[in-house]
Design a protein around this motif. Structure first.
Motif, PDB file in Angstrom:
ATOM      1  N   ALA A  24      35.937  15.417  35.950  1.00 41.24           N
ATOM      2  CA  ALA A  24      35.868  15.865  37.638  1.00 41.24           C
ATOM      3  C   ALA A  24      34.844  16.909  37.571  1.00 41.24           C
ATOM      4  N   ALA A  25      34.921  17.733  36.615  1.00 45.51           N
ATOM      5  CA  ALA A  25      34.030  18.885  36.888  1.00 45.51           C
ATOM      6  C   ALA A  25      32.641  18.522  36.493  1.00 45.51           C
ATOM      7  N   THR A  26      32.399  17.542  35.421  1.00 47.28           N
ATOM      8  CA  THR A  26      31.195  17.008  34.828  1.00 47.28           C
ATOM      9  C   THR A  26      30.641  16.372  35.879  1.00 47.28           C
ATOM     10  N   ILE A  27      31.268  15.261  36.697  1.00 47.04           N
ATOM     11  CA  ILE A  27      30.735  14.493  37.676  1.00 47.04           C
ATOM     12  C   ILE A  27      30.196  15.230  38.817  1.00 47.04           C
ATOM     13  N   ASN A  28      31.263  16.251  39.068  1.00 46.70           N
ATOM     14  CA  ASN A  28      30.698  16.949  40.362  1.00 46.70           C
ATOM     15  C   ASN A  28      29.552  17.770  40.140  1.00 46.70           C
ATOM     16  N   ALA A  29      29.346  18.609  38.826  1.00 47.49           N
ATOM     17  CA  ALA A  29      28.472  19.376  38.589  1.00 47.49           C
ATOM     18  C   ALA A  29      27.069  18.515  38.373  1.00 47.49           C
ATOM     19  N   TYR A  30      26.951  17.200  37.953  1.00 47.68           N
ATOM     20  CA  TYR A  30      25.932  16.475  37.852  1.00 47.68           C
ATOM     21  C   TYR A  30      25.517  16.116  39.076  1.00 47.68           C
ATOM     22  N   THR A  31      26.252  15.753  40.003  1.00 51.21           N
ATOM     23  CA  THR A  31      25.915  15.405  41.296  1.00 51.21           C
ATOM     24  C   THR A  31      25.202  16.627  42.154  1.00 51.21           C
ATOM     25  N   ILE A  32      25.719  17.597  41.776  1.00 52.21           N
ATOM     26  CA  ILE A  32      24.934  18.736  42.388  1.00 52.21           C
ATOM     27  C   ILE A  32      23.736  19.117  41.670  1.00 52.21           C
ATOM     28  N   LEU A  33      23.535  18.767  40.526  1.00 48.23           N
ATOM     29  CA  LEU A  33      22.242  19.048  39.716  1.00 48.23           C
ATOM     30  C   LEU A  33      21.020  17.908  40.259  1.00 48.23           C
ATOM     31  N   TYR A  34      21.785  16.584  40.339  1.00 52.17           N
ATOM     32  CA  TYR A  34      21.118  15.732  40.869  1.00 52.17           C
ATOM     33  C   TYR A  34      20.383  15.656  42.189  1.00 52.17           C
ATOM     34  N   ASP A  35      21.328  16.153  43.134  1.00 55.26           N
ATOM     35  CA  ASP A  35      20.878  16.448  44.642  1.00 55.26           C
ATOM     36  C   ASP A  35      19.746  17.377  44.708  1.00 55.26           C
ATOM     37  N   GLN A  36      19.809  18.364  43.489  1.00 55.25           N
ATOM     38  CA  GLN A  36      18.867  19.566  43.775  1.00 55.25           C
ATOM     39  C   GLN A  36      17.474  19.041  42.979  1.00 55.25           C
ATOM     40  N   LEU A  37      17.493  18.418  42.101  1.00 54.50           N
ATOM     41  CA  LEU A  37      16.256  17.893  41.392  1.00 54.50           C
ATOM     42  C   LEU A  37      15.696  16.732  42.104  1.00 54.50           C
ATOM     43  N   TYR A  38      16.502  15.922  42.559  1.00 57.27           N
ATOM     44  CA  TYR A  38      15.850  14.410  42.914  1.00 57.27           C
ATOM     45  C   TYR A  38      15.825  14.160  44.358  1.00 57.27           C
ATOM     46  N   ILE A  39      16.332  14.699  45.127  1.00 56.08           N
ATOM     47  CA  ILE A  39      16.460  14.469  46.605  1.00 56.08           C
ATOM     48  C   ILE A  39      15.937  15.464  47.521  1.00 56.08           C
ATOM     49  N   VAL A  40      14.979  15.056  48.021  1.00 54.96           N
ATOM     50  CA  VAL A  40      13.974  16.118  49.145  1.00 54.96           C
ATOM     51  C   VAL A  40      14.431  15.503  50.581  1.00 54.96           C
ATOM     52  N   LEU A  41      15.117  16.470  51.460  1.00 51.50           N
ATOM     53  CA  LEU A  41      15.407  16.169  52.713  1.00 51.50           C
ATOM     54  C   LEU A  41      14.377  16.522  53.703  1.00 51.50           C
ATOM     55  N   PRO A  42      13.974  15.632  54.406  1.00 48.03           N
ATOM     56  CA  PRO A  42      13.210  16.067  55.652  1.00 48.03           C
ATOM     57  C   PRO A  42      13.983  16.960  56.635  1.00 48.03           C
ATOM     58  N   LEU A  43      13.348  18.142  56.833  1.00 48.56           N
ATOM     59  CA  LEU A  43      14.107  19.177  57.544  1.00 48.56           C
ATOM     60  C   LEU A  43      13.359  19.388  59.038  1.00 48.56           C
ATOM     61  N   PRO A  44      14.154  19.402  59.990  1.00 47.58           N
ATOM     62  CA  PRO A  44      13.690  19.453  61.467  1.00 47.58           C
ATOM     63  C   PRO A  44      13.258  20.835  61.753  1.00 47.58           C
ATOM     64  N   ALA A  45      13.323  21.797  60.987  1.00 46.93           N
ATOM     65  CA  ALA A  45      12.677  23.203  61.263  1.00 46.93           C
ATOM     66  C   ALA A  45      12.124  23.694  60.090  1.00 46.93           C
ATOM     67  N   LYS A  46      11.171  24.173  59.866  1.00 44.22           N
ATOM     68  CA  LYS A  46      10.527  24.993  58.699  1.00 44.22           C
ATOM     69  C   LYS A  46      11.446  25.995  58.280  1.00 44.22           C
ATOM     70  N   GLU A  47      12.000  26.715  59.121  1.00 47.44           N
ATOM     71  CA  GLU A  47      12.968  27.917  58.622  1.00 47.44           C
ATOM     72  C   GLU A  47      14.069  27.525  57.852  1.00 47.44           C
ATOM     73  N   LEU A  48      14.364  26.166  57.756  1.00 46.38           N
ATOM     74  CA  LEU A  48      15.600  25.483  56.954  1.00 46.38           C
ATOM     75  C   LEU A  48      15.185  25.579  55.622  1.00 46.38           C
ATOM     76  N   GLU A  49      13.710  25.594  55.404  1.00 42.17           N
ATOM     77  CA  GLU A  49      13.450  25.623  53.882  1.00 42.17           C
ATOM     78  C   GLU A  49      13.976  26.711  53.096  1.00 42.17           C
ATOM     79  N   ASP A  50      13.930  27.830  53.657  1.00 41.54           N
ATOM     80  CA  ASP A  50      14.473  29.140  53.209  1.00 41.54           C
ATOM     81  C   ASP A  50      15.954  29.303  52.630  1.00 41.54           C
ATOM     82  N   LEU A  51      16.650  28.329  53.317  1.00 42.49           N
ATOM     83  CA  LEU A  51      18.114  28.566  52.846  1.00 42.49           C
ATOM     84  C   LEU A  51      18.511  28.239  51.411  1.00 42.49           C
ATOM     85  N   PRO A  52      19.554  28.760  50.917  1.00 36.98           N
ATOM     86  CA  PRO A  52      19.839  28.402  49.515  1.00 36.98           C
ATOM     87  C   PRO A  52      20.129  27.106  49.115  1.00 36.98           C
TER      88      PRO A  52
END
Length: 237
Positions: free
Chosen positions: A10-38
């Motif tokens: 469970a820990a591995t699946i969740n951690a890999y999903t977080i990593l995949y999201d951070q490395l491979y998914i780029v979200l279009p953001l409605p405001a430039k200020e959102l790009e600075d969020l963690p």
């Protein structure tokens, strides 16, 4: 043997999903200020808060399997066991809430929670890890492990503090950017938003009580591995 394998998976699946999201998914953001969020703006989503918390919980649960205790009584339990038990009391209602809230709104009008242009960016397995397996995993955990819940007052404080922290963060984002994290808030006036948020917190508290009651039923109807072993030795004598 099941518990450590399950917790590690469970820990591995969740951690890999977080990593995949951070490395491979780029979200279009409605405001430039959102790009600075963690976390590449993902910190604005309750889903990400939940997934990170679930990952931490299963890591702690795995460490408890190796170094801690699964005894039914936790009066003299090691600190890692106490941390695991307390964190479960938060992890359960949040996971159930995230899953049910997401799929309920999705069924009514998915544009309010997961618009098409966002959904196309996410592989189905990522979406299900974020919004489906979090609930499945925590239910399996409920049925397969032993834990002692904190007092009701402590539990309510933890769940309310968590919810208020996220709500405050959501309002900070809105005040800075003029953008609501979830499109559903664009369709509500301020009174309706207050009702929606209040109802959400009440639902989370209801899920907390549900987890507490189910835990009491599960743990009172079964014996821990240590108790089973001890009983077997007594009978053999």
């Amino acid at each position: 043997m099941f518990r450590p394998v399950f917790h590690l998976c469970a820990a591995t699946i969740n951690a890999y999903t977080i990593l995949y999201d951070q490395l491979y998914i780029v979200l279009p953001l409605p405001a430039k200020e959102l790009e600075d969020l963690p976390l590449q703006s993902r910190s604005m989503f309750l889903t990400m808060w939940c997934l990170i918390m679930q990952t931490i919980f299963y890591c702690i649960a795995f460490m408890n399997d190796i170094f801690g205790s699964e005894a039914k009584s936790s009066k003299r339990a090691p600190i890692i066991r106490k941390i695991k038990d307390t964190l479960f009391s938060l992890a359960f209602p949040v996971a159930i809430y995230v899953s049910l809230a997401f799929w309920s709104i999705y069924a009514v009008d998915k544009q309010l929670i997961f618009p098409d242009h966002i959904e196309r960016l996410y592989p189905k397995w990522v979406n299900h890890v974020m919004h489906t397996t979090v609930a499945i995993f925590i239910i399996i955990e409920l049925l397969s492990s032993y834990r002692s819940y904190p007092s009701r007052a402590t539990g309510f404080f933890i769940i309310i503090a968590f919810n208020c922290s996220y709500i405050l963060w959501m309002f900070v984002i809105y005040m800075r950017t003029g953008v609501w994290v979830y499109p559903i808030f664009d369709h509500l006036n301020w009174f309706a938003r207050a009702i929606f948020i209040t109802a959400s917190v009440c639902v989370a508290l209801t899920f907390y009580i549900l987890g507490e009651k189910l835990n009491s039923m599960v743990c009172s109807s079964t014996s821990s591995p240590q108790e089973t072993y001890a009983n077997g030795k007594s009978k053999s004598r």
